[in-house]
Design a protein around this motif. Structure first.
Motif, PDB file in Angstrom:
ATOM      1  N   LEU A 105      51.866  89.470  48.135  1.00 42.39           N
ATOM      2  CA  LEU A 105      52.858  88.428  47.857  1.00 42.39           C
ATOM      3  C   LEU A 105      52.212  87.145  47.341  1.00 42.39           C
ATOM      4  O   LEU A 105      51.098  86.794  47.720  1.00 42.39           O
ATOM      5  CB  LEU A 105      53.658  88.115  49.130  1.00 42.39           C
ATOM      6  CG  LEU A 105      54.372  89.283  49.808  1.00 42.39           C
ATOM      7  CD1 LEU A 105      55.081  88.785  51.069  1.00 42.39           C
ATOM      8  CD2 LEU A 105      55.363  89.947  48.858  1.00 42.39           C
ATOM      9  N   GLU A 106      52.953  86.457  46.490  1.00 46.75           N
ATOM     10  CA  GLU A 106      52.575  85.114  46.056  1.00 46.75           C
ATOM     11  C   GLU A 106      52.971  84.112  47.136  1.00 46.75           C
ATOM     12  O   GLU A 106      53.736  84.426  48.062  1.00 46.75           O
ATOM     13  CB  GLU A 106      53.285  84.775  44.734  1.00 46.75           C
ATOM     14  CG  GLU A 106      52.956  85.704  43.583  1.00 46.75           C
ATOM     15  CD  GLU A 106      51.595  85.416  42.965  1.00 46.75           C
ATOM     16  OE1 GLU A 106      50.950  84.430  43.401  1.00 46.75           O
ATOM     17  OE2 GLU A 106      51.170  86.169  42.078  1.00 46.75           O
ATOM     18  N   ASP A 107      52.499  82.869  46.969  1.00 49.53           N
ATOM     19  CA  ASP A 107      52.831  81.822  47.942  1.00 49.53           C
ATOM     20  C   ASP A 107      54.334  81.629  48.082  1.00 49.53           C
ATOM     21  O   ASP A 107      54.858  81.511  49.198  1.00 49.53           O
ATOM     22  CB  ASP A 107      52.183  80.490  47.520  1.00 49.53           C
ATOM     23  CG  ASP A 107      50.708  80.430  47.864  1.00 49.53           C
ATOM     24  OD1 ASP A 107      50.260  81.267  48.669  1.00 49.53           O
ATOM     25  OD2 ASP A 107      50.012  79.549  47.332  1.00 49.53           O
ATOM     26  N   LYS A 125      36.803  78.306  50.272  1.00 45.36           N
ATOM     27  CA  LYS A 125      38.153  77.794  50.046  1.00 45.36           C
ATOM     28  C   LYS A 125      38.949  78.811  49.231  1.00 45.36           C
ATOM     29  O   LYS A 125      38.527  79.240  48.149  1.00 45.36           O
ATOM     30  CB  LYS A 125      38.091  76.463  49.288  1.00 45.36           C
ATOM     31  CG  LYS A 125      37.277  75.387  49.995  1.00 45.36           C
ATOM     32  CD  LYS A 125      37.921  74.980  51.314  1.00 45.36           C
ATOM     33  CE  LYS A 125      37.105  73.905  51.997  1.00 45.36           C
ATOM     34  NZ  LYS A 125      37.648  73.557  53.327  1.00 45.36           N
ATOM     35  N   HIS A 126      40.089  79.194  49.723  1.00 44.02           N
ATOM     36  CA  HIS A 126      40.929  80.173  49.036  1.00 44.02           C
ATOM     37  C   HIS A 126      42.025  79.429  48.282  1.00 44.02           C
ATOM     38  O   HIS A 126      42.901  78.820  48.888  1.00 44.02           O
ATOM     39  CB  HIS A 126      41.552  81.151  50.029  1.00 44.02           C
ATOM     40  CG  HIS A 126      40.534  81.903  50.820  1.00 44.02           C
ATOM     41  ND1 HIS A 126      39.846  82.969  50.311  1.00 44.02           N
ATOM     42  CD2 HIS A 126      40.062  81.719  52.084  1.00 44.02           C
ATOM     43  CE1 HIS A 126      39.005  83.429  51.229  1.00 44.02           C
ATOM     44  NE2 HIS A 126      39.116  82.690  52.304  1.00 44.02           N
ATOM     45  N   ASN A 127      41.968  79.483  46.974  1.00 43.40           N
ATOM     46  CA  ASN A 127      42.948  78.776  46.150  1.00 43.40           C
ATOM     47  C   ASN A 127      43.491  79.738  45.108  1.00 43.40           C
ATOM     48  O   ASN A 127      42.721  80.356  44.352  1.00 43.40           O
ATOM     49  CB  ASN A 127      42.279  77.580  45.464  1.00 43.40           C
ATOM     50  CG  ASN A 127      43.310  76.615  44.883  1.00 43.40           C
ATOM     51  OD1 ASN A 127      44.269  77.037  44.269  1.00 43.40           O
ATOM     52  ND2 ASN A 127      43.062  75.327  45.093  1.00 43.40           N
ATOM     53  N   HIS A 128      44.781  79.846  45.037  1.00 40.55           N
ATOM     54  CA  HIS A 128      45.395  80.813  44.131  1.00 40.55           C
ATOM     55  C   HIS A 128      45.252  80.422  42.668  1.00 40.55           C
ATOM     56  O   HIS A 128      45.573  81.211  41.783  1.00 40.55           O
ATOM     57  CB  HIS A 128      46.866  80.995  44.495  1.00 40.55           C
ATOM     58  CG  HIS A 128      47.065  81.939  45.631  1.00 40.55           C
ATOM     59  ND1 HIS A 128      48.155  82.760  45.748  1.00 40.55           N
ATOM     60  CD2 HIS A 128      46.291  82.216  46.699  1.00 40.55           C
ATOM     61  CE1 HIS A 128      48.060  83.491  46.841  1.00 40.55           C
ATOM     62  NE2 HIS A 128      46.935  83.175  47.430  1.00 40.55           N
ATOM     63  N   GLU A 129      44.811  79.172  42.414  1.00 38.80           N
ATOM     64  CA  GLU A 129      44.583  78.789  41.032  1.00 38.80           C
ATOM     65  C   GLU A 129      43.324  79.475  40.494  1.00 38.80           C
ATOM     66  O   GLU A 129      43.178  79.720  39.316  1.00 38.80           O
ATOM     67  CB  GLU A 129      44.432  77.266  40.925  1.00 38.80           C
ATOM     68  CG  GLU A 129      45.749  76.536  41.091  1.00 38.80           C
ATOM     69  CD  GLU A 129      45.572  75.036  40.923  1.00 38.80           C
ATOM     70  OE1 GLU A 129      44.423  74.569  40.999  1.00 38.80           O
ATOM     71  OE2 GLU A 129      46.580  74.354  40.727  1.00 38.80           O
TER      72      GLU A 129
END
Length: 509
Positions: A101-103, A343-347
């Motif tokens: 799933l996305e945020d 750091k987990h960043n969806h970008e």
């Protein structure tokens, strides 16, 4: 001659006695005639029936064994509600991983739960004012348990969010238990007992976190949900020991039922009811929403609706933000270990599976303790400053702590900050609940609470998109809306026209 004189003296003596008896009889008759007007009044005063109201009965019965039973059983309802809400924070990493799933999709799960709560909040309030609090709460327990169980069998993400929405509908009904509990508690005990209900909310939050720690790694999130409904099933049986609200029964014209309820409570507490007969007029206009915006309550209702919106917005914002910060390692920690330095960043990349580790669960557990650690302060604020001033003070503190989340600190410092944030946010929610239950009359108390909880769920629907979506972009951007909402609300609270500290619960509007 002597015989004649003796006969004459006897005659005079008899006549004298008769005359004396006649005079005494006259005095009695005169006295009787003079007292005739006052005697019926005096007799009337002795025979005239005495009456008492349900408020007088509740205050006379006081606090006793029944209230302990009420506090434990209705407090357990908070355990169930807290577990259903906190489950969202614990299960989010798991469903994100399983269905990739996305945020925004993770945030939508929480939003759908609060949507069900919002829609059914007003409906349940209307039904509770019209047909009784007990039926609504009991039905809510069964509804929420049933759909929560079905959630554990969800074959897809779509089914999961639909079934969680149905759970939200049931939780909306169980929240009417706060009204049922409040209407049995004497005025002087409300400021003390109602904040203590936070203990049960904390227990529910901690229980679901413990289930997450122990069940999820070995058996998966589906079994965690199945285990989580066990308290609901137990509570359904215990709730049969709680009677319908006597205040509702009186407002519905069921004087006999109210008398039976109050008599049972009085006998359980070992005290007599007030002398006389229970008498109050039936309230024909029950559950009339227009009363909430009548001139007497218009300003209170509008300000209270916004206050509930903010209370829910910042509460679930604090819960989901802490979960998101830990899950993605977004917090600024000066002594982070190797695992938390990533750091987990969806970008940058799509990181679907980021499960909580044991340290994350422990941080969540400690933050849950914050919901009860400052209960003595909560009680002191309510009794010393009243309801309005307490809300204003706590909202300002909430704004300060939300902004402090942005500063860099140690992991211990972040845990303490999260602990204090959850404390003041929870205390504010307690005061808002108490004020709402006290400010509206019995005829519209449940629908008033229903409208308030519905507005609160709007805040709950928005909070996930800030705490779980915007958080990935910037922590300060995510924290600022929560702080700003607190400051605006604190100003609005000052203009509320009614203070309810020490005031009896009104029966009529």
């Amino acid at each position: 001659m002597a015989l004649k004189r003796s006969s004459s003296m006897k005659t005079q003596l008899v006549n004298g006695i008769q005359l004396q008896e006649f005079e005494q009889e006259e005095e009695i008759n005169t006295s009787s005639s003079n007292n005739t007007p006052s005697e019926p009044a005096e007799a009337k005063a002795h025979t005239e029936p005495k009456y008492y109201t349900v408020e007088e009965a509740v205050e006379t019965i006081g606090f006793g064994r029944f209230h302990v039973l009420l506090f434990v059983i209705m407090g357990s309802a908070n355990i169930v509600e807290a577990m259903e809400i906190m489950l969202l924070a614990v299960v989010s990493p798991e469903i994100r991983c399983e269905w990739r799933l996305e945020d925004w999709q993770v945030a939508l799960v929480s939003t759908m739960v609060f949507l069900g709560f919002m829609v059914f909040g007003v409906l349940c309030g209307y039904v509770a004012d019209k047909y009784g609090r007990w039926k609504v709460v009991f039905g809510g327990f069964i509804w929420a348990s049933y759909f929560s169980l079905l959630t554990s069998f969800s074959p897809s993400y779509g089914w999961f969010i639909f079934l969680r929405c149905m759970v939200g509908c049931g939780v909306a009904a169980t929240s009417q238990g706060f009204i049922l509990k409040t209407e049995f508690i004497p005025a002087k005990h409300r400021a003390f007992l109602l904040p203590l209900a936070s203990i049960f909310w904390m227990l529910g939050s901690m229980l679901i976190i413990v289930l997450g720690m122990t069940v999820v790694p070995s058996m998966g999130w589906r079994w965690m949900i199945r285990f989580s409904i066990i308290p609901s099933i137990i509570l359904i049986g215990l709730f049969l020991f709680i009677p319908e609200s006597a205040r509702f029964q009186v407002s519905a014209g069921n004087i006999k039922g109210a008398m039976s309820t109050l008599d049972w409570i009085a006998r359980m507490n070992g005290v007599p009811l007030p002398e006389g007969e229970l008498r109050e007029p039936e309230v024909t206009e029950r559950g009339n929403a227009f009363t909430l915006i009548s001139p007497a309550y218009r300003r209170t209702s509008f300000l209270l609706w916004y206050t509930w919106f903010v209370a829910s917005f910042i509460y679930y914002g604090s819960v989901l933000s802490s979960s998101e910060l830990l899950e993605k390692n977004l917090l600024c920690v000066t002594d982070a270990d190797a695992e938390h330095q990533i750091k987990h960043n969806h970008e940058e990349a799509l990181c679907y599976c980021i499960p909580f580790n044991m340290a994350d669960y422990q941080t969540l557990l400690i933050s849950c303790l914050g919901e009860v650690a400052l209960i003595p302060l909560n009680i002191a604020l309510l009794n010393v400053f009243g309801r309005k001033a307490s809300m204003a003070i706590l909202l300002v503190l909430c704004a300060i702590f939300f902004m402090l989340v942005n500063i860099c600190t140690t992991m211990f410092g972040f845990t303490v900050l999260l602990f204090l944030l959850r404390s003041v946010v929870s205390m504010n929610f307690n005061v808002v609940y108490i004020y709402t239950a006290e400010v509206y009359p019995t005829s519209v108390r449940s629908i008033g609470m229903g409208f308030c909880t519905s507005f609160s769920r709007v805040g709950g629907m928005i909070a996930p998109f800030i705490a779980q979506v915007l958080m990935s972009r910037s922590v300060i951007w995510a924290m600022s809306p929560f702080a700003a909402a607190c400051v605006i609300c604190a100003i609005g609270v000052v203009f509320m026209p009614i203070e309810t500290r020490g005031r009896a619960l009104l029966q009529h509007g």
